[in-house]
Design an enzyme around this catalytic site. Sequence first.
Site, PDB file in Angstrom:
ATOM      1  N   HIS A  93      17.051 -50.575  21.706  1.00  0.00           N
ATOM      2  CA  HIS A  93      16.996 -50.565  20.235  1.00  0.00           C
ATOM      3  C   HIS A  93      18.239 -49.868  19.660  1.00  0.00           C
ATOM      4  O   HIS A  93      18.852 -50.365  18.714  1.00  0.00           O
ATOM      5  CB  HIS A  93      15.757 -49.785  19.742  1.00  0.00           C
ATOM      6  CG  HIS A  93      14.441 -50.430  20.037  1.00  0.00           C
ATOM      7  ND1 HIS A  93      13.397 -49.739  20.601  1.00  0.00           N
ATOM      8  CD2 HIS A  93      13.981 -51.695  19.814  1.00  0.00           C
ATOM      9  CE1 HIS A  93      12.345 -50.556  20.712  1.00  0.00           C
ATOM     10  NE2 HIS A  93      12.687 -51.750  20.260  1.00  0.00           N
ATOM     11  N   LYS A 116      -2.980 -52.173  14.615  1.00  0.00           N
ATOM     12  CA  LYS A 116      -2.626 -51.778  15.984  1.00  0.00           C
ATOM     13  C   LYS A 116      -2.712 -50.267  16.118  1.00  0.00           C
ATOM     14  O   LYS A 116      -2.545 -49.546  15.141  1.00  0.00           O
ATOM     15  CB  LYS A 116      -1.188 -52.209  16.292  1.00  0.00           C
ATOM     16  CG  LYS A 116      -1.073 -53.649  16.730  1.00  0.00           C
ATOM     17  CD  LYS A 116       0.291 -53.879  17.348  1.00  0.00           C
ATOM     18  CE  LYS A 116       0.458 -55.311  17.817  1.00  0.00           C
ATOM     19  NZ  LYS A 116       1.819 -55.568  18.271  1.00  0.00           N
ATOM     20  N   ARG A 168      16.663 -60.107  23.599  1.00  0.00           N
ATOM     21  CA  ARG A 168      16.897 -59.656  24.977  1.00  0.00           C
ATOM     22  C   ARG A 168      17.008 -60.798  25.961  1.00  0.00           C
ATOM     23  O   ARG A 168      17.801 -60.749  26.885  1.00  0.00           O
ATOM     24  CB  ARG A 168      15.752 -58.738  25.431  1.00  0.00           C
ATOM     25  CG  ARG A 168      15.815 -57.355  24.851  1.00  0.00           C
ATOM     26  CD  ARG A 168      14.573 -56.595  25.168  1.00  0.00           C
ATOM     27  NE  ARG A 168      13.407 -57.333  24.709  1.00  0.00           N
ATOM     28  CZ  ARG A 168      12.168 -56.888  24.770  1.00  0.00           C
ATOM     29  NH1 ARG A 168      11.917 -55.719  25.296  1.00  0.00           N
ATOM     30  NH2 ARG A 168      11.168 -57.606  24.311  1.00  0.00           N
ATOM     31  N   SER A 180       9.661 -51.249  25.071  1.00  0.00           N
ATOM     32  CA  SER A 180       8.847 -50.067  24.735  1.00  0.00           C
ATOM     33  C   SER A 180       7.580 -50.038  25.576  1.00  0.00           C
ATOM     34  O   SER A 180       7.147 -48.976  26.024  1.00  0.00           O
ATOM     35  CB  SER A 180       8.469 -50.084  23.252  1.00  0.00           C
ATOM     36  OG  SER A 180       9.608 -49.977  22.457  1.00  0.00           O
TER      37      SER A 180
END
Length: 164
Positions: free
Chosen positions: A17, A41, A90, A128
């Site tokens: 990040h 979440k 990514r 993450s």
Amino acid sequence: MVLAVCPGSFDPPTNGHIDVIERASRHFDRLIVAVLRNPAKAPLFAVEERVTLLKEALVHLSGVEVHSFEGLLVDLARQRGAAVIVKGLRSTSDTGYELQMADINATLLPETDTLFIAASPRWSFVSSSMVKEIARYGGDVTNFVPGHVAAALARHFSPNGDKV
Ligand code: PNS
């Protein structure tokens, strides 16, 4: 003046990040890193903690601000007058989901474009979720996240893997 928004969950922020934000910041006059507060979440880190962790990681960058947001990204982009949404990519596995979001956001707010920055190959496998899993079982995450994030992860997990 070109303002961009770089949104994400950042739970927690990783070196990947930080790399994308550093490189994005070179192309815009102002970059708002927007940390999602998602009531649906249960993140490991509260949104305020994620904002604090990112601010510390990005203190060396001028023109970069970190804020939390809730709701639709396009509403934030509209309120702030952002011309660009910038995201890191990514791998090909990111592409379908990211293009779907870019397409929906472009439909909702046509005047704002999504631009992608290819993640540095060094960080392209860092996520993450994997960092959290490594930290949960006491593994060394210092190759994947800044030192203060590694320390925050260590504080969150007790030796038996429970959240403190
Ligand atoms: O780091 P992430 O989890 O890939 O970030 C996803 C994020 C925060 C960019 C995305 O979930 C988002 O923009 N959420 C806000 C809600 C929204 O605007 N949804 C519609 C777009 S499909």
